[in-house]
Write an enzyme that holds these catalytic residues in place. Sequence first.
Site, PDB file in Angstrom:
ATOM      1  N   CYS A   1     -28.464  27.618 -34.207  1.00  0.00           N
ATOM      2  CA  CYS A   1     -28.248  27.729 -35.639  1.00  0.00           C
ATOM      3  C   CYS A   1     -29.436  28.328 -36.370  1.00  0.00           C
ATOM      4  CB  CYS A   1     -28.046  26.333 -36.242  1.00  0.00           C
ATOM      5  SG  CYS A   1     -26.697  25.440 -35.505  1.00  0.00           S
TER       6      CYS A   1
ATOM      7  N   ASN B   1     -30.778  22.435 -36.940  1.00  0.00           N
ATOM      8  CA  ASN B   1     -30.927  23.419 -35.863  1.00  0.00           C
ATOM      9  C   ASN B   1     -31.552  22.696 -34.693  1.00  0.00           C
ATOM     10  OD1 ASN B   1     -31.307  25.732 -34.297  1.00  0.00           O
ATOM     11  ND2 ASN B   1     -33.251  26.222 -35.265  1.00  0.00           N
ATOM     12  N   GLY B   2     -30.855  22.658 -33.560  1.00  0.00           N
ATOM     13  CA  GLY B   2     -31.410  21.996 -32.379  1.00  0.00           C
ATOM     14  C   GLY B   2     -30.352  21.231 -31.631  1.00  0.00           C
TER      15      GLY B   2
ATOM     16  N   CYS C   1     -30.402  23.746 -20.290  1.00  0.00           N
ATOM     17  CA  CYS C   1     -31.236  23.408 -21.451  1.00  0.00           C
ATOM     18  C   CYS C   1     -30.657  22.163 -22.130  1.00  0.00           C
ATOM     19  CB  CYS C   1     -31.245  24.572 -22.441  1.00  0.00           C
ATOM     20  SG  CYS C   1     -32.151  24.206 -23.967  1.00  0.00           S
TER      21      CYS C   1
ATOM     22  N   CYS D   1     -42.155  25.388 -23.947  1.00  0.00           N
ATOM     23  CA  CYS D   1     -41.190  24.864 -22.983  1.00  0.00           C
ATOM     24  C   CYS D   1     -40.725  26.021 -22.106  1.00  0.00           C
ATOM     25  CB  CYS D   1     -39.983  24.264 -23.723  1.00  0.00           C
ATOM     26  SG  CYS D   1     -38.628  23.779 -22.627  1.00  0.00           S
TER      27      CYS D   1
ATOM     28  N   TYR E   1     -35.794  36.309 -26.722  1.00  0.00           N
ATOM     29  CA  TYR E   1     -34.449  36.783 -27.029  1.00  0.00           C
ATOM     30  C   TYR E   1     -33.904  36.404 -28.400  1.00  0.00           C
ATOM     31  CZ  TYR E   1     -29.298  36.838 -26.559  1.00  0.00           C
ATOM     32  OH  TYR E   1     -27.964  37.022 -26.754  1.00  0.00           O
TER      33      TYR E   1
ATOM     34  N   GLY F   1     -26.650  32.750 -35.700  1.00  0.00           N
ATOM     35  CA  GLY F   1     -25.374  32.058 -35.643  1.00  0.00           C
ATOM     36  C   GLY F   1     -24.327  32.846 -36.385  1.00  0.00           C
TER      37      GLY F   1
ATOM     38  N   CYS G   1     -39.767  26.565 -27.714  1.00  0.00           N
ATOM     39  CA  CYS G   1     -38.812  27.248 -26.821  1.00  0.00           C
ATOM     40  C   CYS G   1     -39.258  28.699 -26.618  1.00  0.00           C
ATOM     41  CB  CYS G   1     -37.414  27.219 -27.429  1.00  0.00           C
ATOM     42  SG  CYS G   1     -36.239  28.224 -26.504  1.00  0.00           S
TER      43      CYS G   1
ATOM     44  N   CYS H   1     -36.018  25.913 -18.513  1.00  0.00           N
ATOM     45  CA  CYS H   1     -34.862  26.575 -17.886  1.00  0.00           C
ATOM     46  C   CYS H   1     -35.301  27.468 -16.728  1.00  0.00           C
ATOM     47  CB  CYS H   1     -34.033  27.336 -18.915  1.00  0.00           C
ATOM     48  SG  CYS H   1     -34.990  28.372 -19.996  1.00  0.00           S
TER      49      CYS H   1
HETATM   50  S1  SF4 Z   1     -35.054  24.839 -21.588  1.00  0.00           S
HETATM   51 FE1  SF4 Z   1     -35.311  27.080 -21.934  1.00  0.00          FE
HETATM   52  S2  SF4 Z   1     -33.860  27.579 -23.595  1.00  0.00           S
HETATM   53 FE2  SF4 Z   1     -34.150  25.320 -23.594  1.00  0.00          FE
HETATM   54  S3  SF4 Z   1     -35.816  24.912 -25.067  1.00  0.00           S
HETATM   55 FE3  SF4 Z   1     -36.763  25.083 -23.036  1.00  0.00          FE
HETATM   56  S4  SF4 Z   1     -37.330  27.283 -22.877  1.00  0.00           S
HETATM   57 FE4  SF4 Z   1     -35.847  27.102 -24.563  1.00  0.00          FE
END
Ligand code: SF4
Length: 493
Positions: A29, A131-132, A422, A472, A282, A57, A276, A475
């Site tokens: 979002c 958002n989240g 994720c 993070c 992206y 979004g 993230c 993924c």
């Molecule tokens: S798992 Fe990947 S897509 Fe999800 S918050 Fe972490 S870096 Fe972003």
Amino acid sequence: MPASRIDAMDAFVFHSCVADGNSSLRHHCGIVGISSREEVNMPELLFYGLFSLQHRGQESAGLAYRRQGKIKSYRSVGMVSTALSHYLSESHPSRLGIGHVRYSTHGTNKLENAQPIVVSCSKGEISLAHNGNISNSELLQERLIAEGSIFQSTTDTELLLHMIARSRQASFRDALVECLGLIEGAYCFLLMHEDALYAVRDPYGFRPLVMGRRDGQVMFASETCALNMFQAGDIREVEPGEIMTVEGARVTSEKLPAPRELAHTQGTLQPRRAHCVFELIYFARPDSEVFGRTVHMARKKMGEMLARADTVKADIVIAVPDSGNSAALGYSHASGIPLEQGLTRNHYMGRTFIQPTPAMREAGVRMKLHPVREAIAGKRVVVIDDSLVRGTTSRQIVKLLREAGAREIHLRLCSPPVRHPCFYGIDIPTHEELISNRLDPEGIAREIEADSVQFLSMDDLRQCVPNPEDFCYACFSGEYPTPVRDAPVSKKC
Ligand code: SF4
């Protein structure tokens, strides 16, 4: 559905995941909030803010604003320009408003899942935009339902409102802080209550949220591109774990208590930041500054790092537009291989809610991406894309380029292989669907019929972001920065 039928549907539009550079990642979002000392045409301002965040979004849009002591709201499926355009020709004087654009990450794409949500409860009228993804929502929701709560949507956002309504704290602000201490995961919230706007960001800082000011107004948005459009100044991030309260143009700030999993340390241990990294790869718009770096510059560096690790001989570099554009420029600079516009993108396709079949996916790619034959024919081509998820879209792109006469096709990705789900708001396909869980780069190249495939390494990706330990990467690595209790986002959709 046969492709011929798709061709015949001139009003038909395809879901975003079939035709973006990336084949399957969808983010959640975009949110915007404004508090103004003077009355302004608030819905009109929110419209412009949301329009700047449309890329975050495209399935529903909504806004809520306070007028004559009541919250007025409107939500609709569709894009901002159609869903909210009537607000451009109407005047709705107001000092306070929030808005939201949405993908159907958690909860299906029904109107009842559109935001902002407005409720009237024991604490008064509240409006909320999120958002989240709340990663312990299933557990919390089960408890609330057992205690008699009735949920109207399938989103996790409604949860916070139920919790606030049931809180024994006397004031809205104390109830909010108490409930935030019980939820886990990724959240940026904008809330309206009485004459105040509240902006909250989770202690890990997964998603971006920024604040700016102009002419007696305080503005919040998911990305700086929206604040820049307003020509706002004094732009700063809402800090991870910060809760800001705005009344008119007066802002107060405080820290949230440590998250539940660290509560036993009594504040001695603070959570690490976990921005993230996909926002930079992206999701975010290239002109936005996200987590301390302009997105375009981060992507350009990704392209440079890809080129430095590459030995392929090629005639041209092309991008899968739009997310590959900046990285292709960086790859070209670092390698000395000329940048060409080998693919053009149709920006006029809308989005819809139909889950694509393979035939629809192929038609979707052909409707959205168009090879420039003269630029490609007979050439050895390096193609830059953001990431590889299922591999289905990449296979279609390779096919398009071969049909246009490319002699060799070398796919380069601005991220490491995606291998894990994720829990923080991004819809990633299941473990089995992720191509990197089945095949190595050589196997992937064979499957998508490219001459070679190469990913950005984790070490190189870390060099493209500021303070790499603050991100993070779960993924790619499977190392989650928080406890994960619920099903991943893809299983909730
Ligand atoms: S798992 Fe990947 S897509 Fe999800 S918050 Fe972490 S870096 Fe972003």
